[in-house]
Design an enzyme around this catalytic site. Structure first.
Site, PDB file in Angstrom:
ATOM      1  N   LYS A 185       0.938  -1.314   0.137  1.00  0.00           N
ATOM      2  CA  LYS A 185      -0.009   0.072  -0.071  1.00  0.00           C
ATOM      3  C   LYS A 185       0.853   1.216   0.137  1.00  0.00           C
ATOM      4  O   LYS A 185       0.625   2.332  -0.563  1.00  0.00           O
ATOM      5  CB  LYS A 185      -0.774   0.020   1.086  1.00  0.00           C
ATOM      6  N   HIS A 188       2.298   1.683  -3.347  1.00  0.00           N
ATOM      7  CA  HIS A 188       0.993   2.118  -4.047  1.00  0.00           C
ATOM      8  C   HIS A 188       0.992   3.860  -4.123  1.00  0.00           C
ATOM      9  O   HIS A 188       0.892   4.592  -5.076  1.00  0.00           O
ATOM     10  CB  HIS A 188      -0.161   1.645  -3.939  1.00  0.00           C
ATOM     11  N   ASN A 189       0.938   4.238  -2.753  1.00  0.00           N
ATOM     12  CA  ASN A 189       0.996   5.649  -2.410  1.00  0.00           C
ATOM     13  C   ASN A 189       2.123   6.297  -3.173  1.00  0.00           C
ATOM     14  O   ASN A 189       1.914   7.403  -3.639  1.00  0.00           O
ATOM     15  CB  ASN A 189       0.957   5.944  -0.962  1.00  0.00           C
TER      16      ASN A 189
HETATM   17  P1  NBP Z   1      -8.295   9.676  10.816  1.00  0.00           P
HETATM   18  O1  NBP Z   1      -7.047   9.233  10.456  1.00  0.00           O
HETATM   19  O2  NBP Z   1      -8.513  11.072  10.620  1.00  0.00           O
HETATM   20  O3  NBP Z   1      -8.469   9.106  12.404  1.00  0.00           O
HETATM   21  C1  NBP Z   1      -9.720   9.422  13.203  1.00  0.00           C
HETATM   22  C2  NBP Z   1     -10.175   8.357  13.800  1.00  0.00           C
HETATM   23  O4  NBP Z   1      -9.063   7.661  14.704  1.00  0.00           O
HETATM   24  C3  NBP Z   1     -11.180   8.571  14.735  1.00  0.00           C
HETATM   25  O5  NBP Z   1     -12.351   7.698  14.895  1.00  0.00           O
HETATM   26  C4  NBP Z   1     -10.556   8.858  16.108  1.00  0.00           C
HETATM   27  O6  NBP Z   1     -11.405   8.781  17.303  1.00  0.00           O
HETATM   28  C5  NBP Z   1      -9.605   7.986  16.074  1.00  0.00           C
HETATM   29  N1  NBP Z   1      -8.551   7.733  17.178  1.00  0.00           N
HETATM   30  C6  NBP Z   1      -7.479   8.674  17.355  1.00  0.00           C
HETATM   31 BR1  NBP Z   1      -7.314  10.152  16.324  1.00  0.00          BR
HETATM   32  N2  NBP Z   1      -6.854   8.286  18.239  1.00  0.00           N
HETATM   33  C7  NBP Z   1      -7.191   7.391  18.936  1.00  0.00           C
HETATM   34  C8  NBP Z   1      -6.993   6.538  19.999  1.00  0.00           C
HETATM   35  N3  NBP Z   1      -5.898   6.949  20.628  1.00  0.00           N
HETATM   36  N4  NBP Z   1      -7.720   5.540  20.224  1.00  0.00           N
HETATM   37  C9  NBP Z   1      -8.780   5.337  19.762  1.00  0.00           C
HETATM   38  N5  NBP Z   1      -9.004   6.009  18.418  1.00  0.00           N
HETATM   39  C10 NBP Z   1      -8.367   7.033  18.177  1.00  0.00           C
HETATM   40  O7  NBP Z   1      -9.373   9.072   9.970  1.00  0.00           O
HETATM   41  P2  NBP Z   1      -9.546   8.555   8.563  1.00  0.00           P
HETATM   42  O8  NBP Z   1      -9.324   9.428   7.507  1.00  0.00           O
HETATM   43  O9  NBP Z   1     -10.933   7.805   8.405  1.00  0.00           O
HETATM   44  O10 NBP Z   1      -8.546   7.415   8.264  1.00  0.00           O
HETATM   45  C11 NBP Z   1      -8.269   6.125   8.866  1.00  0.00           C
HETATM   46  C12 NBP Z   1      -7.361   5.428   8.679  1.00  0.00           C
HETATM   47  O11 NBP Z   1      -7.392   5.032   7.344  1.00  0.00           O
HETATM   48  C13 NBP Z   1      -5.929   6.278   8.885  1.00  0.00           C
HETATM   49  O12 NBP Z   1      -5.056   5.519   9.191  1.00  0.00           O
HETATM   50  C14 NBP Z   1      -5.761   6.689   7.445  1.00  0.00           C
HETATM   51  O13 NBP Z   1      -4.327   6.951   7.271  1.00  0.00           O
HETATM   52  C15 NBP Z   1      -6.155   5.599   6.558  1.00  0.00           C
HETATM   53  N6  NBP Z   1      -6.707   5.999   5.254  1.00  0.00           N
HETATM   54  C16 NBP Z   1      -7.113   7.284   5.032  1.00  0.00           C
HETATM   55  C17 NBP Z   1      -7.863   7.533   3.829  1.00  0.00           C
HETATM   56  C18 NBP Z   1      -8.504   8.891   3.606  1.00  0.00           C
HETATM   57  O14 NBP Z   1      -9.038   9.197   2.272  1.00  0.00           O
HETATM   58  N7  NBP Z   1      -8.944   9.621   4.551  1.00  0.00           N
HETATM   59  C19 NBP Z   1      -7.643   6.854   2.760  1.00  0.00           C
HETATM   60  C20 NBP Z   1      -6.781   5.546   2.840  1.00  0.00           C
HETATM   61  C21 NBP Z   1      -6.430   5.225   4.269  1.00  0.00           C
HETATM   62  P3  NBP Z   1     -12.116   9.991  18.032  1.00  0.00           P
HETATM   63  O15 NBP Z   1     -13.375  10.335  17.091  1.00  0.00           O
HETATM   64  O16 NBP Z   1     -12.427   9.776  19.246  1.00  0.00           O
HETATM   65  O17 NBP Z   1     -10.976  11.441  17.760  1.00  0.00           O
END
Ligand code: NBP
Length: 485
Positions: A185, A188-189
């Site tokens: 992955k 890929h990025n």
């Molecule tokens: P984020 O990367 O913005 O993470 C937010 C989430 O993480 C929320 O649910 C938050 O809970 C939770 N969280 C955090 Br911050 N710290 C935490 C902790 N200590 N314990 C438990 N939960 C915690 O969300 P996302 O953009 O949906 O991405 C999720 C994953 O997927 C990431 O690793 C990201 O790199 C990857 N990803 C993202 C994309 C994209 O387009 N966004 C694409 C592909 C992969 P809270 O609500 O309580 O703060």
């Protein structure tokens, strides 16, 4: 709670929510939890209001809501959040249960976590997921790796929610042990960075040297998108270039600040290439181009102070456009050739049995770099699974033969006009370095031996036999064992 969840998902941000909707849409029962519990309430009373989704207010409640063996997927911010969650989950789970990290974790973290979770008798999967918000909802590309015993427990579900291709192959398959999924992955990025940068460089050549408007370039890209360059990124670029800013009524692209952001996965790919000693100039230049772009004040000052050539406008013709198109195509092949070479080297380093043809296949749908051209990569590795470098495959060799002149002309014309095209030219330099059987690296060896007595091998002696020359009267006869330069 008598809910019998097929999977538990932790993290209801953009990716998590959409994956849950995708899973529920495929008739899986999903128990969900989020650290900020209000978000659970909001989700299950709003978009996620369906009997297939159960909101949980704590991790123990989530675990109790799952069938055995339990499958718990984390979709949270990569880094310490994942470690903290693993520590909280391990005492709640039983041997045979599966912990999945669907975020963008660094592969070294996934290697470490796999060992830790397996040592506790559980299974661990690091799954790279690509496609952003819409991919997560409608079918992403999923790249799982880790404990092999987990794959039979996840296969049906993951392949059901992944992007599906017309030939029925889902964009999800087992990648390999420990960090293999997250590594693939990551690459890929990295390729995504270089793909985007190449399109941007081509845009700049057409815009500055061809004096074409964004609207006209959208037409050119739209046309190219009907051929071998067909890809999601080219398609959306044409759409972007047509967008008009409602405030200024200018093309929106002209009012967007030219400072590119980055979240780090491109740099991780570059770091890994440098560590493993694999040339990866396309991706590395793409990462550096973003860094330079972000240094706007320095660029503005240098634009006033540093001399450059007068721009040499191109006579726009079908022939010139075809030349730029060919340059983009061959440079893109070079980027992928470097990326797959990195995968090959990493597979050797970490003992991962990677299937390169299948990996290219996983990227054909659901993800940002999806492109018709990936079919040719799959075909190349099907022809020869041991293929050393994509460019040595007959299809890509022919493409290079047909396009290399256009590549040179475009990179040279950009350089003569002072238009920066770092990926276009760095990949060309790599290509020429690759096809140089006798290079000037003999001079590097002589220099190293001169100042550091590092020794050298001779063309007329077997490999592995080292020689040292006393280059000047001032130098001693000592041979270096430790000093490296
Ligand atoms: P984020 O990367 O913005 O993470 C937010 C989430 O993480 C929320 O649910 C938050 O809970 C939770 N969280 C955090 Br911050 N710290 C935490 C902790 N200590 N314990 C438990 N939960 C915690 O969300 P996302 O953009 O949906 O991405 C999720 C994953 O997927 C990431 O690793 C990201 O790199 C990857 N990803 C993202 C994309 C994209 O387009 N966004 C694409 C592909 C992969 P809270 O609500 O309580 O703060």
């Amino acid at each position: 709670m008598d809910f019998q969840g097929d999977i538990g998902l932790i993290g209801l941000a953009v990716m998590g929510e959409n994956l849950v909707m995708n899973l529920a849409g495929h008739h899986y029962q999903v128990a969900v939890f989020n650290r900020t519990v209000d978000k659970v309430e909001k989700f299950v009373n709003g978009r996620g209001k369906t009997p297939s989704i159960a909101g949980c207010r704590s991790l123990p409640e989530l675990v109790r809501a799952l069938k055995r063996p339990r499958r718990v997927m984390m979709m949270v911010r990569a880094g310490t959040a994942v470690d903290e969650l693993i520590d909280q989950l391990l005492p709640l789970l039983e041997p045979g249960d599966v912990v999945i990290d669907g975020g963008n974790s660094h592969y070294t973290d996934t290697r470490r976590r796999t060992r830790k979770v397996e040592a506790a008798g559980l299974l661990y999967v690091g799954a790279g997921i690509s496609g952003g918000e819409l991919g997560a909802l409608n079918g992403p590309s999923i790249m799982p790796g880790g404990s092999a015993a987990a794959w039979p427990l996840l296969r049906e579900m993951f392949q059901a929610i992944a992007a599906q291709l017309p030939d029925d192959l889902p964009c999800c398959d087992w990648i390999g042990p420990d960090g293999a999924g997250h590594y693939v992955k990551m690459v890929h990025n990295g390729i995504e960075y270089a793909d985007m940068q190449l399109i941007a460089e081509t845009y700049e050549v057409l815009r500055k040297m061809g004096k074409l408007t964004p609207e006209a370039i959208a037409g050119v890209f739209g046309e190219w998108n009907r051929g071998a360059l067909n890809s999601y990124l080219l398609e959306i670029t044409a759409e972007i270039l047509r967008k008009v800013d409602p405030v200024t009524e200018k093309p929106l692209i002209d009012v967007i600040l030219d400072c590119a952001g980055q979240k780090g996965t491109g740099r991780w790919t570059a770091d890994s290439a440098l560590e493993l000693g694999v040339p990866l100039s396309g991706i590395i230049e793409a990462v550096q181009a973003r860094s330079l772009s972000d240094d706007k004040a320095r660029r503005e000052m240098s634009a006033r102070l540093l001399p450059g050539p007068a721009l040499r406008p191109a006579a726009v013709s079908d022939q010139w456009l075809a030349q730029v198109r060919s340059a983009l195509y061959v440079a893109k092949i070079a980027v992928y050739a470097q990326g797959f070479q990195l995968l090959k080297r990493a597979a050797k380093e970490f003992g991962w049995p990677l299937d390169y043809g299948r990996i290219a296949g996983l990227w054909r749908g659901g993800c940002i770099i999806r492109a018709i051209f990936l079919n040719e990569i799959t075909a190349a590795y099907r022809r020869n699974p041991e293929l050393d470098n994509l460019l040595l495959d007959e299809f890509f060799r022919r493409a290079a033969a047909e396009g290399q002149e256009a590549w040179r002309r475009t990179a040279a014309a950009a350089a003569l006009s002072g238009v920066a095209a770092p990926v276009l030219s760095a990949t060309l330099n790599w290509y020429d370095g690759l096809r140089t059987a006798e290079s000037a690296a003999n001079l590097i060896q002589a220099q190293r031996d001169y100042f550091g007595a590092h020794t050298y091998e001779r063309t007329d002696a077997p490999r592995g036999k080292f020689f040292h020359t006393v280059w000047s009267e001032a130098g001693g006869g000592t041979v270096s064992g430790s000093y490296d330069a």
